[in-house]
Every structure is written in structure tokens, then in C-alpha cells.
Design an enzyme around this catalytic site. Structure first.
Site, PDB file in Angstrom:
ATOM      1  N   GLY A  13       0.824  -1.210   0.000  1.00 15.51           N
ATOM      2  CA  GLY A  13       0.000   0.000   0.000  1.00 15.51           C
ATOM      3  C   GLY A  13       0.858   1.260   0.000  1.00 15.51           C
ATOM      4  O   GLY A  13       2.088   1.189  -0.076  1.00 15.51           O
ATOM      5  N   THR A  91     -10.369   1.930   5.220  1.00 18.96           N
ATOM      6  CA  THR A  91     -11.433   2.817   5.716  1.00 18.96           C
ATOM      7  C   THR A  91     -12.766   2.394   5.098  1.00 18.96           C
ATOM      8  O   THR A  91     -12.798   1.904   3.958  1.00 18.96           O
ATOM      9  CB  THR A  91     -11.199   4.295   5.322  1.00 18.96           C
ATOM     10  OG1 THR A  91     -10.979   4.377   3.917  1.00 18.96           O
ATOM     11  CG2 THR A  91     -10.027   4.894   6.065  1.00 18.96           C
ATOM     12  N   ASP A  93     -15.697   4.812   5.546  1.00 18.89           N
ATOM     13  CA  ASP A  93     -16.221   5.981   6.241  1.00 18.89           C
ATOM     14  C   ASP A  93     -17.724   6.156   6.021  1.00 18.89           C
ATOM     15  O   ASP A  93     -18.219   6.068   4.890  1.00 18.89           O
ATOM     16  CB  ASP A  93     -15.518   7.257   5.734  1.00 18.89           C
ATOM     17  CG  ASP A  93     -14.042   7.311   6.129  1.00 18.89           C
ATOM     18  OD1 ASP A  93     -13.573   6.425   6.859  1.00 18.89           O
ATOM     19  OD2 ASP A  93     -13.365   8.273   5.697  1.00 18.89           O
ATOM     20  N   GLN A 146     -12.894  11.243  14.295  1.00 14.17           N
ATOM     21  CA  GLN A 146     -13.137  11.980  13.052  1.00 14.17           C
ATOM     22  C   GLN A 146     -14.571  11.744  12.613  1.00 14.17           C
ATOM     23  O   GLN A 146     -15.075  10.622  12.707  1.00 14.17           O
ATOM     24  CB  GLN A 146     -12.149  11.538  11.954  1.00 14.17           C
ATOM     25  CG  GLN A 146     -12.371  12.128  10.581  1.00 14.17           C
ATOM     26  CD  GLN A 146     -12.312  13.644  10.555  1.00 14.17           C
ATOM     27  OE1 GLN A 146     -13.140  14.329  11.167  1.00 14.17           O
ATOM     28  NE2 GLN A 146     -11.336  14.200   9.841  1.00 14.17           N
ATOM     29  N   TYR A 152     -13.156   3.280  12.212  1.00 15.03           N
ATOM     30  CA  TYR A 152     -11.711   3.454  12.014  1.00 15.03           C
ATOM     31  C   TYR A 152     -11.050   4.022  13.276  1.00 15.03           C
ATOM     32  O   TYR A 152     -10.001   3.542  13.731  1.00 15.03           O
ATOM     33  CB  TYR A 152     -11.513   4.389  10.820  1.00 15.03           C
ATOM     34  CG  TYR A 152     -10.096   4.612  10.363  1.00 15.03           C
ATOM     35  CD1 TYR A 152      -9.496   3.734   9.467  1.00 15.03           C
ATOM     36  CD2 TYR A 152      -9.376   5.728  10.780  1.00 15.03           C
ATOM     37  CE1 TYR A 152      -8.197   3.963   9.010  1.00 15.03           C
ATOM     38  CE2 TYR A 152      -8.087   5.960  10.328  1.00 15.03           C
ATOM     39  CZ  TYR A 152      -7.504   5.080   9.443  1.00 15.03           C
ATOM     40  OH  TYR A 152      -6.227   5.308   8.990  1.00 15.03           O
ATOM     41  N   GLY A 183      -0.764  11.709  10.398  1.00 15.91           N
ATOM     42  CA  GLY A 183      -1.864  12.628  10.089  1.00 15.91           C
ATOM     43  C   GLY A 183      -2.344  12.305   8.681  1.00 15.91           C
ATOM     44  O   GLY A 183      -2.389  11.144   8.281  1.00 15.91           O
TER      45      GLY A 183
HETATM   46  N1  CAA Z   1     -18.147  18.070  11.253  1.00 17.57           N
HETATM   47  C1  CAA Z   1     -19.432  18.372  11.514  1.00 17.57           C
HETATM   48  N2  CAA Z   1     -20.417  18.208  10.628  1.00 17.57           N
HETATM   49  C2  CAA Z   1     -20.081  17.740   9.440  1.00 17.57           C
HETATM   50  C3  CAA Z   1     -18.759  17.393   9.100  1.00 17.57           C
HETATM   51  C4  CAA Z   1     -17.776  17.588  10.053  1.00 17.57           C
HETATM   52  N3  CAA Z   1     -16.489  17.299   9.815  1.00 17.57           N
HETATM   53  N4  CAA Z   1     -18.750  16.939   7.841  1.00 17.57           N
HETATM   54  C5  CAA Z   1     -20.023  16.975   7.411  1.00 17.57           C
HETATM   55  N5  CAA Z   1     -20.834  17.460   8.359  1.00 17.57           N
HETATM   56  C6  CAA Z   1     -22.279  17.664   8.301  1.00 17.57           C
HETATM   57  C7  CAA Z   1     -22.680  18.270   6.975  1.00 17.57           C
HETATM   58  O1  CAA Z   1     -22.592  19.688   7.065  1.00 17.57           O
HETATM   59  C8  CAA Z   1     -24.081  17.775   6.804  1.00 17.57           C
HETATM   60  O2  CAA Z   1     -24.931  18.523   7.641  1.00 17.57           O
HETATM   61  P1  CAA Z   1     -26.477  18.811   7.228  1.00 17.57           P
HETATM   62  O3  CAA Z   1     -27.111  17.438   7.089  1.00 17.57           O
HETATM   63  O4  CAA Z   1     -27.006  19.621   8.351  1.00 17.57           O
HETATM   64  O5  CAA Z   1     -26.418  19.535   5.914  1.00 17.57           O
HETATM   65  C9  CAA Z   1     -24.046  16.387   7.397  1.00 17.57           C
HETATM   66  O6  CAA Z   1     -22.945  16.381   8.308  1.00 17.57           O
HETATM   67  C10 CAA Z   1     -23.882  15.346   6.335  1.00 17.57           C
HETATM   68  O7  CAA Z   1     -22.584  15.471   5.811  1.00 17.57           O
HETATM   69  P2  CAA Z   1     -22.095  14.651   4.586  1.00 17.57           P
HETATM   70  O8  CAA Z   1     -22.889  15.073   3.375  1.00 17.57           O
HETATM   71  O9  CAA Z   1     -20.631  14.759   4.507  1.00 17.57           O
HETATM   72  O10 CAA Z   1     -22.507  13.180   4.977  1.00 17.57           O
HETATM   73  P3  CAA Z   1     -22.209  11.969   4.156  1.00 17.57           P
HETATM   74  O11 CAA Z   1     -22.877  10.869   4.868  1.00 17.57           O
HETATM   75  O12 CAA Z   1     -22.478  12.152   2.723  1.00 17.57           O
HETATM   76  O13 CAA Z   1     -20.579  11.849   4.242  1.00 17.57           O
HETATM   77  C11 CAA Z   1     -18.519  11.238   5.199  1.00 17.57           C
HETATM   78  C12 CAA Z   1     -20.013  11.442   5.438  1.00 17.57           C
HETATM   79  C13 CAA Z   1     -18.274  10.338   3.995  1.00 17.57           C
HETATM   80  C14 CAA Z   1     -17.974  10.568   6.444  1.00 17.57           C
HETATM   81  C15 CAA Z   1     -17.812  12.569   4.958  1.00 17.57           C
HETATM   82  O14 CAA Z   1     -18.206  13.464   5.972  1.00 17.57           O
HETATM   83  C16 CAA Z   1     -16.306  12.448   4.972  1.00 17.57           C
HETATM   84  O15 CAA Z   1     -15.710  12.040   4.016  1.00 17.57           O
HETATM   85  N6  CAA Z   1     -15.650  12.855   6.099  1.00 17.57           N
HETATM   86  C17 CAA Z   1     -14.210  12.807   6.234  1.00 17.57           C
HETATM   87  C18 CAA Z   1     -13.788  11.477   6.783  1.00 17.57           C
HETATM   88  C19 CAA Z   1     -12.281  11.442   6.876  1.00 17.57           C
HETATM   89  O16 CAA Z   1     -11.605  12.393   7.220  1.00 17.57           O
HETATM   90  N7  CAA Z   1     -11.734  10.298   6.578  1.00 17.57           N
HETATM   91  C20 CAA Z   1     -10.321  10.140   6.622  1.00 17.57           C
HETATM   92  C21 CAA Z   1      -9.912   9.111   5.620  1.00 17.57           C
HETATM   93  S1  CAA Z   1      -8.153   9.014   5.431  1.00 17.57           S
HETATM   94  C22 CAA Z   1      -7.646   8.264   6.820  1.00 17.57           C
HETATM   95  O17 CAA Z   1      -8.398   7.789   7.605  1.00 17.57           O
HETATM   96  C23 CAA Z   1      -6.169   8.215   7.007  1.00 17.57           C
HETATM   97  C24 CAA Z   1      -5.819   8.698   8.338  1.00 17.57           C
HETATM   98  O18 CAA Z   1      -5.499   7.883   9.202  1.00 17.57           O
HETATM   99  C25 CAA Z   1      -5.808  10.130   8.615  1.00 17.57           C
END
Ligand code: CAA
Length: 246
Positions: A13, A91, A93, A146, A152, A183
């Protein structure tokens, strides 16, 4: 320098490849393990090694018995595994209200059970030989949580408890057990985050950019060095300042 035998899970990976490269550069004999049946990815992995000699073995880290069989084979071939880096991670998510049981189980079984499955089989040999280095690749999101990552973050936080406990159990045997909490690092995993969400995250990183896989690989090389024998039970954050704590 003593040449050590190193096993890296998730070895082909984004982070795994850089870790294999760094350990091979450090003079170790490296075996990358990852899911089988993906010949193109394995070919890409070998191409990214700059001619370094790293072998590949197929392994599903969620399969406890398969982990045991592979470790037994490598011990027979090489005389023992000295360094284990648990970098296999996935992941799935979703907010908890949308998360199905499968997304929970898959993440916990790869990211956390996988660590148990490999450690359980290598640790006896390390302790018997009086030397070992285990590094678990956790995540900043195991420290902070997160949005969308209950599965995760639970697995990655669980790794820290595992790391500190095992570190205590084997400290007198010459075996160190540490974790690294990356990070946001530029890999397929972070490229899969929706672009607007990713941009918002990157905007909050004090260094102003994502990390590179080599940033993690250098930390692994440091923790696995023979000289790092007084460093155990530690979590080393490598996150561009995104989460600072003491
Ligand atoms: N904090 C608070 N509220 C949030 C938010 C946040 N960070 N992100 C989204 N929201 C809110 C939105 O504003 C929305 O609110 P309303 O319904 O009132 O409009 C609601 O939550 C829905 O948001 P989404 O449309 O984003 O919901 P979704 O179900 O379509 O998507 C998700 C959810 C896929 C988890 C998306 O939020 C996302 O991708 N988040 C980031 C996840 C992330 O950081 N993953 C890391 C992957 S990499 C990794 O993990 C490596 C590592 O070790 C660092």
C-alpha cells in the site's frame, strides 16, 4: 549493522511501500505481505522499489491461522522475524447512522484483529531471541476521532491500548512495541476523501500540506533501529502539527 528480517503488513500500500523501501535501505531483509490476487499492484510495488530487493507474500491479516502459517514458514526460511510493522488498514467511512455492520466488522478485523493476529505469532520468537521491534501504524484519528470514522477511530485508538500493554509484557525480553499516528498523508486512502472535505482538512494543517509516505517510513526506520532499545510503549505522531499534545 546487523541485518534484520522485517515483515510489513499492508506492505504494497501507500505507506507500506515507503516503509519497505526505508527498511531495505537500512540494510534489512524485507518481506511485504498484503492481499493476494492483485498482480498489477504487486508489479507496481516492485517498480516503486528503486531496484531494492523486497519479497512479497500474499496474506489476509484477518485470517489468524494464515498469519500463523506464514510466520512459521518465514521463521523456517530466515531463522526468525525481528521487525514487524503492522501497516494493513482500510477505511469504510460513514456517519454512524448510516454505517452497516459490515463496515464496522471489516475495519475492526483488518485494522485491529490484524495487529493481534500477526503479533500473536511473532512475539514468542522475538522474546526467545531477545530482540524484536513492533511498530503499529495507527492514526491521528484514533487520537482525536473523526466525523464519519467511528469504526476506524475505534480500531486505531484500540491499537494504542494494545501497543502499551504488549510493550509492558515484553519489555524485559528486548522487544519494543510502539505506534505511529500519521496525520493526513498523500496516499490512495486520503485521495478517496471527497475533495471539498479533504481541502477543508488540509487547510487546518499547520504545515499547510499533507505528509508524504516517506515521512512515516523515516519514523518507522527510527523506531525499528537496534539503537532504539529504550523507546517502548510510545505513540509517535507524524501529522504536520494537525494535532499537538503532550
Ligand atoms: N463536522 C461536523 N459536521 C459535518 C462534518 C464535520 N467534519 N462533515 C459533514 N458534516 C455535516 C454536513 O454539514 C451535513 O450537515 P447537514 O445534514 O445539516 O447539511 C451532514 O454532516 C452530512 O454530511 P455529509 O454530506 O458529509 O454526509 P455523508 O454521509 O455524505 O458523508 C462522510 C459522510 C463520507 C464521512 C464525509 O463526511 C467524509 O468524508 N468525512 C471525512 C472522513 C475522513 O476524514 N476520513 C479520513 C480518511 S483518510 C484516513 O483515515 C487516514 C488517516 O489515518 C488520517
Amino acid at each position: 549493522m546487523t541485518q534484520r528480517i522485517a515483515l510489513v503488513s499492508g506492505g504494497i500500500g501507500g505507506l507500506g511501500t515507503a516503509i519497505c523501501r526505508a527498511l531495505a535501505h537500512a540494510g534489512h531483509r524485507v518481506i511485504a505481505v498484503d492481499l493476494g490476487g492483485r498482480d498489477e499492484r504487486v508489479a507496481g510495488f516492485h517498480a516503486a522499489l528503486d531496484g531494492l530487493d523486497v519479497s512479497f507474500a500474499p496474506l489476509d491479516v484477518t485470517d489468524f491461522d494464515a498469519c500463523g502459517a506464514l510466520v512459521a514458514r518465514l521463521e523456517a526460511e530466515h531463522g526468525g522475524i525481528d521487525i514487524l510493522v503492522n501497516a494493513a488498514g482500510i477505511t469504510r467511512d460513514a456517519r454512524l447512522v448510516k454505517m452497516d455492520k459490515r463496515a464496522w466488522d471489516d475495519v475492526l478485523s483488518v485494522n485491529l484483529d490484524g495487529v493481534f493476529n500477526l503479533c500473536r505469532h511473532v512475539v514468542d520468537g522475538m522474546a526467545a531471541r531477545g530482540h524484536g521491534r513492533i511498530v503499529n501504524i495507527s492514526s491521528i484519528n484514533g487520537q482525536t476521532g473523526q466525523f464519519g470514522q467511528t469504526n476506524y477511530a475505534a480500531a486505531k485508538a484500540g491499537m494504542h491500548g494494545f501497543t502499551m500493554s504488549l510493550a509492558r509484557e515484553v519489555a524485559r525480553k528486548g522487544v519494543t512495541v510502539n505506534s505511529i499516528s500519521p496525520g493526513y498523508i498523500d496516499t490512495e486512502m486520503t485521495r478517496a476523501i471527497r475533495e471539498d472535505v479533504r481541502e477543508q482538512i488540509v487547510a487546518g494543517i499547520p504545515t499547510g500540506r499533507m505528509g508524504q509516505p516517506d515521512d512515516i517510513a523515516r519514523a518507522v526506520a527510527f523506531l525499528t533501529a537496534d539503537a532504539s532499545d529504550y523507546l517502548t510503549g510510545v505513540n509517535l505522531p507524524v501529522n504536520g502539527g494537525l494535532f499537538m499534545s503532550f
